[in-house]
Design an enzyme around this catalytic site. Structure first.
Site, short mmCIF file in Angstrom:
data_model
loop_
_atom_site.label_atom_id
_atom_site.label_comp_id
_atom_site.label_asym_id
_atom_site.label_seq_id
_atom_site.Cartn_x
_atom_site.Cartn_y
_atom_site.Cartn_z
CE LYS A 158 -3.53 -2.45 2.74
NZ LYS A 158 -4.35 -2.38 3.97
CD GLU A 178 -8.35 -9.30 -3.29
OE1 GLU A 178 -9.15 -9.01 -2.38
OE2 GLU A 178 -7.21 -9.76 -3.06
CG ASN A 227 -2.95 -2.90 7.39
OD1 ASN A 227 -2.90 -2.43 6.26
ND2 ASN A 227 -3.95 -3.65 7.82
CG HIS A 267 -4.79 -6.45 -0.16
ND1 HIS A 267 -5.97 -6.51 0.53
CD2 HIS A 267 -4.90 -7.31 -1.21
CE1 HIS A 267 -6.78 -7.38 -0.08
NE2 HIS A 267 -6.15 -7.88 -1.13
CE1 TYR A 270 -8.87 -3.58 1.27
CE2 TYR A 270 -8.32 -1.39 0.51
CZ TYR A 270 -7.96 -2.57 1.13
OH TYR A 270 -6.68 -2.74 1.60
P1 DAT Z 1 -6.96 -7.44 5.78
O1 DAT Z 1 -6.25 -6.30 5.09
O2 DAT Z 1 -6.11 -8.03 6.87
O3 DAT Z 1 -7.50 -8.46 4.83
P2 DAT Z 1 -9.71 -6.48 6.06
O4 DAT Z 1 -9.95 -7.07 4.71
O5 DAT Z 1 -10.64 -6.83 7.15
O6 DAT Z 1 -8.21 -6.81 6.56
O7 DAT Z 1 -9.69 -4.90 5.95
C1 DAT Z 1 -9.06 -4.27 4.86
C2 DAT Z 1 -8.27 -3.09 5.36
O8 DAT Z 1 -9.17 -2.16 5.98
C3 DAT Z 1 -7.26 -3.41 6.46
O9 DAT Z 1 -6.02 -3.89 5.93
C4 DAT Z 1 -7.10 -2.09 7.12
C5 DAT Z 1 -8.51 -1.50 7.04
N1 DAT Z 1 -9.25 -1.77 8.28
C6 DAT Z 1 -9.75 -2.96 8.70
N2 DAT Z 1 -10.35 -2.85 9.87
C7 DAT Z 1 -10.25 -1.55 10.22
C8 DAT Z 1 -10.66 -0.78 11.34
N3 DAT Z 1 -11.33 -1.33 12.36
N4 DAT Z 1 -10.35 0.54 11.35
C9 DAT Z 1 -9.68 1.11 10.34
N5 DAT Z 1 -9.26 0.46 9.25
C10 DAT Z 1 -9.53 -0.86 9.20
MG MG Z 2 -9.02 -8.37 3.45
#
Ligand code: DAT
Ligand code: MG
Length: 151
Positions: A11, A128, A114, A117, A51
């Site tokens: 990212k 994707e 973080n 992805h 997303y």
């Molecule tokens: P991942 O990236 O581990 O697959 P995800 O698909 O649940 O996680 O969410 C996508 C992204 O959204 C994640 O990398 C960071 C952001 N995100 C997830 N939960 C969040 C939260 N509670 N607050 C802010 N950003 C969040």
């Molecule tokens: Mg995810």
């Protein structure tokens, strides 16, 4: 070997923090094979597509603004178990909960930044890869170390 492919993206925060080589290195050293890579600035609309599963979440808009805020390194990695094990290399979504030794555990601090992805399953991996890459951008080749990685 049961080869599979997953979509991995560094990212904008990972790119700006000069972690591209560090992140690629972890997948490469493991024994996974890079079959597609490019650097792109996704549009907001494209980020929303990527997303789409999260569109009801309160952080969705900020997340899509962030993903489209700068260059992203988009990749496809291939290998036995790469979808699930790629997620292991990445670590838990919230870096506060990611184990040390994982990418997020070692290199990130907060969930909104973080740095990486990774697809969460076979269906999302396929979707994707198709969203980010044209079929001709995926390269089929034999890595000479494969016989030493897989036996
Ligand atoms: P991942 O990236 O581990 O697959 P995800 O698909 O649940 O996680 O969410 C996508 C992204 O959204 C994640 O990398 C960071 C952001 N995100 C997830 N939960 C969040 C939260 N509670 N607050 C802010 N950003 C969040
Ligand atoms: Mg995810």
């Amino acid at each position: 070997a049961e080869m599979e492919r997953t979509f991995i993206a560094i990212k904008p925060d990972g790119v700006q923090r000069s972690l591209i080589a560090e992140i690629i290195s972890r997948f490469e050293r493991k024994g996974f094979k890079l079959v597609a890579i490019k650097i792109v600035v996704p549009s907001k609309n494209f980020a929303e597509k990527h997303y789409h599963d999260l569109k009801e979440r309160p952080f969705f808009n900020g997340l899509c603004d962030f993903l489209s805020s700068g260059p992203v390194v988009a990749m496809v990695w291939e290998g036995e178990g790469v979808i699930k094990y790629g997620r292991k290399l990445i670590g838990a979504t919230d870096p506060q909960k990611s184990e040390p030794g994982t990418i997020r555990g070692d290199l990130a601090v907060v969930v909104g930044r973080n740095i990486i992805h990774g697809s969460d399953g076979p269906e999302t991996a396929k979707d994707e890869i198709n969203l980010w890459f044209k079929p001709e951008e995926l390269v089929n080749y034999t890595n000479n170390a494969e016989k030493w990685v897989y036996g």
